[in-house]
Design a protein around this motif. Structure first.
Motif, PDB file in Angstrom:
ATOM      1  N   ILE A 116     -54.728 -26.255  39.458  1.00 56.21           N
ATOM      2  CA  ILE A 116     -54.343 -25.345  40.235  1.00 56.21           C
ATOM      3  C   ILE A 116     -55.303 -25.720  41.733  1.00 56.21           C
ATOM      4  O   ILE A 116     -54.727 -25.398  43.006  1.00 56.21           O
ATOM      5  N   GLY A 117     -56.228 -26.431  41.436  1.00 54.99           N
ATOM      6  CA  GLY A 117     -57.157 -26.923  42.586  1.00 54.99           C
ATOM      7  C   GLY A 117     -56.532 -27.869  43.383  1.00 54.99           C
ATOM      8  O   GLY A 117     -56.553 -28.189  44.645  1.00 54.99           O
ATOM      9  N   THR A 118     -55.237 -28.591  42.694  1.00 56.39           N
ATOM     10  CA  THR A 118     -54.387 -29.619  43.651  1.00 56.39           C
ATOM     11  C   THR A 118     -53.353 -28.919  44.455  1.00 56.39           C
ATOM     12  O   THR A 118     -52.817 -29.617  45.232  1.00 56.39           O
ATOM     13  N   MET A 119     -53.246 -27.530  44.185  1.00 59.81           N
ATOM     14  CA  MET A 119     -52.076 -27.011  44.824  1.00 59.81           C
ATOM     15  C   MET A 119     -52.506 -25.970  45.845  1.00 59.81           C
ATOM     16  O   MET A 119     -51.805 -25.510  46.626  1.00 59.81           O
ATOM     17  N   ILE A 120     -53.686 -25.577  45.892  1.00 61.67           N
ATOM     18  CA  ILE A 120     -54.002 -24.306  47.047  1.00 61.67           C
ATOM     19  C   ILE A 120     -54.226 -25.021  48.306  1.00 61.67           C
ATOM     20  O   ILE A 120     -54.459 -26.368  48.520  1.00 61.67           O
ATOM     21  N   PRO A 121     -53.832 -24.300  49.149  1.00 62.22           N
ATOM     22  CA  PRO A 121     -53.753 -24.658  50.694  1.00 62.22           C
ATOM     23  C   PRO A 121     -55.318 -24.636  51.060  1.00 62.22           C
ATOM     24  O   PRO A 121     -56.049 -23.410  50.787  1.00 62.22           O
ATOM     25  N   PHE A 122     -55.806 -25.577  51.446  1.00 67.24           N
ATOM     26  CA  PHE A 122     -57.210 -25.529  51.800  1.00 67.24           C
ATOM     27  C   PHE A 122     -57.781 -24.543  52.543  1.00 67.24           C
ATOM     28  O   PHE A 122     -58.983 -24.442  52.670  1.00 67.24           O
ATOM     29  N   GLN A 123     -56.828 -24.227  53.438  1.00 65.88           N
ATOM     30  CA  GLN A 123     -57.213 -22.836  54.293  1.00 65.88           C
ATOM     31  C   GLN A 123     -58.039 -22.049  53.873  1.00 65.88           C
ATOM     32  O   GLN A 123     -58.822 -21.380  54.375  1.00 65.88           O
ATOM     33  N   VAL A 124     -57.517 -21.617  52.484  1.00 64.50           N
ATOM     34  CA  VAL A 124     -58.456 -20.609  51.645  1.00 64.50           C
ATOM     35  C   VAL A 124     -59.785 -20.789  51.381  1.00 64.50           C
ATOM     36  O   VAL A 124     -60.485 -19.925  51.165  1.00 64.50           O
ATOM     37  N   VAL A 125     -60.069 -21.963  51.490  1.00 65.06           N
ATOM     38  CA  VAL A 125     -61.514 -22.206  51.187  1.00 65.06           C
ATOM     39  C   VAL A 125     -62.387 -22.666  52.515  1.00 65.06           C
ATOM     40  O   VAL A 125     -63.628 -22.670  52.543  1.00 65.06           O
ATOM     41  N   LEU A 126     -61.666 -22.680  53.647  1.00 64.23           N
ATOM     42  CA  LEU A 126     -62.298 -23.275  54.951  1.00 64.23           C
ATOM     43  C   LEU A 126     -63.429 -22.453  55.447  1.00 64.23           C
ATOM     44  O   LEU A 126     -64.474 -22.961  55.556  1.00 64.23           O
ATOM     45  N   TYR A 152     -63.190 -31.503  46.563  1.00 59.82           N
ATOM     46  CA  TYR A 152     -61.645 -31.255  46.542  1.00 59.82           C
ATOM     47  C   TYR A 152     -60.888 -32.477  46.262  1.00 59.82           C
ATOM     48  O   TYR A 152     -59.499 -32.408  46.112  1.00 59.82           O
TER      49      TYR A 152
ATOM     50  N   ILE B  31     -63.581 -23.385  44.142  1.00 58.42           N
ATOM     51  CA  ILE B  31     -62.013 -23.127  44.490  1.00 58.42           C
ATOM     52  C   ILE B  31     -62.073 -21.793  43.971  1.00 58.42           C
ATOM     53  O   ILE B  31     -61.626 -20.941  44.910  1.00 58.42           O
ATOM     54  N   TYR B  32     -62.384 -21.179  42.876  1.00 53.35           N
ATOM     55  CA  TYR B  32     -62.096 -19.718  42.534  1.00 53.35           C
ATOM     56  C   TYR B  32     -63.144 -18.865  43.366  1.00 53.35           C
ATOM     57  O   TYR B  32     -62.646 -17.773  43.640  1.00 53.35           O
ATOM     58  N   PHE B  34     -64.544 -19.538  46.198  1.00 56.75           N
ATOM     59  CA  PHE B  34     -64.412 -19.338  47.393  1.00 56.75           C
ATOM     60  C   PHE B  34     -63.214 -18.702  47.820  1.00 56.75           C
ATOM     61  O   PHE B  34     -62.828 -17.885  48.806  1.00 56.75           O
ATOM     62  N   ASN B  38     -62.998 -15.524  50.292  1.00 54.77           N
ATOM     63  CA  ASN B  38     -61.888 -15.493  51.285  1.00 54.77           C
ATOM     64  C   ASN B  38     -61.114 -14.331  51.287  1.00 54.77           C
ATOM     65  O   ASN B  38     -60.927 -13.804  52.605  1.00 54.77           O
ATOM     66  N   HIS B 227     -45.314 -28.187  49.893  1.00 54.08           N
ATOM     67  CA  HIS B 227     -46.602 -27.950  49.963  1.00 54.08           C
ATOM     68  C   HIS B 227     -47.071 -28.736  51.284  1.00 54.08           C
ATOM     69  O   HIS B 227     -47.857 -28.192  52.166  1.00 54.08           O
ATOM     70  N   LYS B 231     -48.964 -26.604  54.535  1.00 52.15           N
ATOM     71  CA  LYS B 231     -50.335 -27.104  54.913  1.00 52.15           C
ATOM     72  C   LYS B 231     -50.343 -27.853  56.349  1.00 52.15           C
ATOM     73  O   LYS B 231     -51.247 -28.451  56.669  1.00 52.15           O
ATOM     74  N   MET B 255     -54.236 -20.022  61.762  1.00 52.22           N
ATOM     75  CA  MET B 255     -55.707 -19.610  61.186  1.00 52.22           C
ATOM     76  C   MET B 255     -56.850 -20.456  61.636  1.00 52.22           C
ATOM     77  O   MET B 255     -57.822 -19.796  62.013  1.00 52.22           O
ATOM     78  N   PHE B 260     -61.898 -20.460  64.076  1.00 53.49           N
ATOM     79  CA  PHE B 260     -62.807 -21.474  64.533  1.00 53.49           C
ATOM     80  C   PHE B 260     -63.049 -21.477  65.981  1.00 53.49           C
ATOM     81  O   PHE B 260     -63.967 -22.058  66.514  1.00 53.49           O
ATOM     82  N   SER B 272     -54.930 -17.039  56.189  1.00 51.87           N
ATOM     83  CA  SER B 272     -54.935 -18.003  55.039  1.00 51.87           C
ATOM     84  C   SER B 272     -54.559 -17.444  53.684  1.00 51.87           C
ATOM     85  O   SER B 272     -54.237 -18.327  52.668  1.00 51.87           O
ATOM     86  N   LEU B 276     -51.827 -18.838  51.015  1.00 50.51           N
ATOM     87  CA  LEU B 276     -51.946 -18.932  49.542  1.00 50.51           C
ATOM     88  C   LEU B 276     -50.627 -18.069  48.897  1.00 50.51           C
ATOM     89  O   LEU B 276     -50.097 -18.820  47.659  1.00 50.51           O
TER      90      LEU B 276
END
Lengths: 281, 298
Positions: A116-126, A152, B31-32, B34, B38, B227, B231, B255, B260, B272, B276
């Motif tokens: 799942i980590g390969t698929m998330i848009p990185f915007q959600v962890v920025l 990542y 990942i999770y 964060f 968020n 994807h 993105k 976003m 920022f 964001s 998702l």
């Protein structure tokens, strides 16, 4: 050769021309001076081979406030890419080894979690990551960026190695285990020697991803620690007087050279990485 | 070193888990953890600084009342649909043509795929120059004698988003070609021969046998392109900077701007979360069908 073949070849040739044209235009433009650019067109040839704009892009063009060219940022990118690629590949290889040859209860779930980590848009962890880097005192540093890229990238490298190791017969590992070989010995003597192709794929993939990254670079670096993509964008958008398209193009080519070089030298592996990263399982 | 005093067997069993433990911890936190943080931010009243309070759906209400967000969402839709459809069609046709026992196939393939090695920032910079209305294509065509030719999409509010499509397709269609070509090479020759014996023409064979056989390839290509589209950030920053005005804003640039540069962290995190959701809406059915296929094999 019949008419149909001629048609096919001309279509393919025409398409190839279209794909090549932007690169050709970039190179031509970078070799012209500003007068030639203003009086000519995209495709008019330069009068002489003039590398002044390359010199300027490398050592004197303005990227925001400072005017020292891309040189420093190029090395920033190298400094970020090398450790991030090595570390993420090593950890990915070990993860893949465990996930295929030393399965434990929950290891499949763990792999799914990573996928799942390969698929998330990185915007959600920025935003949380920005806070974490501040907390660790790594905000605006190259070390911070290295850390972000390792974290990542892990999901991808693990995926590559796991999918590759799954085709190595487990009998090989089990026989070695019966002979008393341990975890590291098996990895070192059996798995690693078979891993060269996938190591190349992983290194190339990570190298291209990290070198070309802009999102993490623009958010987590500042001033002197910026990677080359961010510096290139600043260079192009810094408006001091005349717009120097030739310098912009030279800078863009400089930023593209490392990944282009890798692609031309090891294109086969590059394609494999793309499809492996893409077609999962 | 005290580990060596533990019984051998349990160390042997523990070691693999220890090796993957760091990655596990990293995944859980970065990942999770964060993602949850968020999500929380998107329900908080955060502005310049993150605040972990509860403000309900305020940020989402603000987001949905924001015209710029809807411009961004619409742009993503336009860009996404065109980018994906054109890439798939071009990629498929180039792969079919390349699969006709072409001489110099390797060289041609290399040319089609090299843009994929470039950064979107490089691509954006190059196309910004090519599409520049003063000195770019417009000038080129006018010099060729078509005095009234106009091609100012880059600075035209209504058309600028299509320049992003052009640059994006140029960068990514070769990749679809590579995927399709690999798929075509996997088609069983015997089926084609049998169909030929039965008198089927090549176009018919492509339409009825080969292209339907590429379904899984289209599927993965579709997922990856979606994807890339959701993105997409760098390409727009480099090519149009989101402009003219905010005519080419997409959710990713929206976003970034609000989080920022405008100090609207809550709004940025809500945006964001919407991204998702979009990814989940596409990925989950994909994973579901993948898993079902795998189970059927057994």
């Amino acid at each position: 050769m019949n008419i149909k073949r001629v048609l096919i070849y001309s279509i393919l040739g025409f398409a190839a021309l279209i794909y090549l044209l932007p690169l050709v235009v970039m190179v031509i433009t970078s070799l012209k001076d500003l007068d030639e650019i203003r009086s000519g067109t995209l495709l008019s040839m330069p009068q002489a081979l003039n590398f002044d704009s390359w010199d300027k892009a490398w050592g004197a063009a303005c990227t925001g406030v400072s005017c020292e060219g891309l040189k420093g940022y190029f090395w920033n990118s190298v400094l970020i890419v090398v450790p991030a690629v090595i570390i993420s590949t090593v950890i990915g290889a070990l993860n893949g080894y465990v996930l295929t040859k030393w399965k434990f209860r929950g290891s499949t779930l763990f792999f799914g979690m990573l996928l799942i980590g390969t698929m998330i848009p990185f915007q959600v962890v920025l935003l949380p990551m920005a806070r974490m880097l501040g907390f660790l005192g790594l905000a605006g540093t190259t070390s911070g960026l290295i850390m972000v890229h390792i974290i990542y990238g892990l999901a991808f490298t693990t995926l590559f190695f796991r999918n590759y190791y799954i085709s190595i017969p487990s009998e090989l590992v089990n026989a070695a285990r019966i002979d008393g070989a341990g975890f590291w010995m098996i990895f070192h003597r059996i798995i690693l020697p078979l891993s060269i192709p996938i190591i190349v794929v992983s290194v190339i993939w990570q190298f291209t991803q990290i070198w070309n990254d802009f999102l993490f670079g623009v958010v987590y670096s500042s001033g002197d620690s910026q990677p080359i993509t961010v510096a290139l964008n600043n260079l192009v958008n810094t408006s001091t007087g005349v717009k120097e398209y030739n310098v912009d193009m030279a800078a863009a080519i400089i930023a593209a050279l490392p990944t282009l070089f890798v692609y031309i030298v090891a294109g086969k592996y590059f394609v494999k990485g793309l499809t492996a990263g893409a077609v999962k399982g | 070193m005290n580990k060596s005093s533990a019984p051998r067997q349990s160390l042997g069993e523990l070691l693999p888990k220890l090796v993957v433990a760091p990655t596990f911890v990293v995944a859980v936190i970065f990942i999770y953890g964060f993602m949850l943080m968020n999500a929380w931010l998107s329900f908080s009243s955060s502005r310049m600084l993150p605040k972990y309070d509860w403000a309900g759906f305020i940020q989402y209400e603000k987001l949905f009342a924001n015209d710029r967000w809807w411009v961004a969402a619409e742009n993503l839709f336009i860009f996404g649909v065109l980018f994906i459809v054109i890439c798939l069609l071009l990629g498929l046709f180039m792969a079919i043509f390349l699969d006709q026992k072409i001489r110099a196939e390797g060289a041609i393939r290399t040319i089609y795929l090299y843009p994929m090695a470039l950064s979107f920032i490089v691509t954006g910079t190059a196309w910004k120059w090519i599409l520049n209305p003063e000195l770019g294509i417009q000038r080129l065509v006018r010099e060729m004698g078509f005095e009234s030719f106009t091609f100012d999409w880059l600075v035209n509010t209504d058309m600028a988003i299509y320049t992003v499509v052009i640059a994006g397709v140029w960068q990514s269609s070769g990749f679809v070609m590579a995927l399709c070509l690999a798929g075509l090479r996997g088609v069983d020759d015997n089926i084609i021969k049998a169909a030929k014996v039965d008198g089927a023409s090549m176009p018919l064979i492509y339409r009825k046998i080969i292209i339907p056989g590429l379904r899984p390839v289209f599927f993965s290509a579709f997922i990856i392109l979606t994807h890339i589209a959701i993105k997409s950030f760098d390409l727009i920053i480099a090519l149009t900077g989101g402009g003219p005005g905010f005519a080419t804003d997409v959710p990713a640039t929206f976003m970034y701007t609000f989080s920022f540069t405008r100090g609207q962290i809550g709004l940025g995190s809500a945006a964001s979360m919407m991204m998702l959701m979009a990814v989940i809406a596409i990925i989950v059915p994909y994973l579901y069908s993948e898993l079902r296929e795998k189970n059927n094999e057994h």
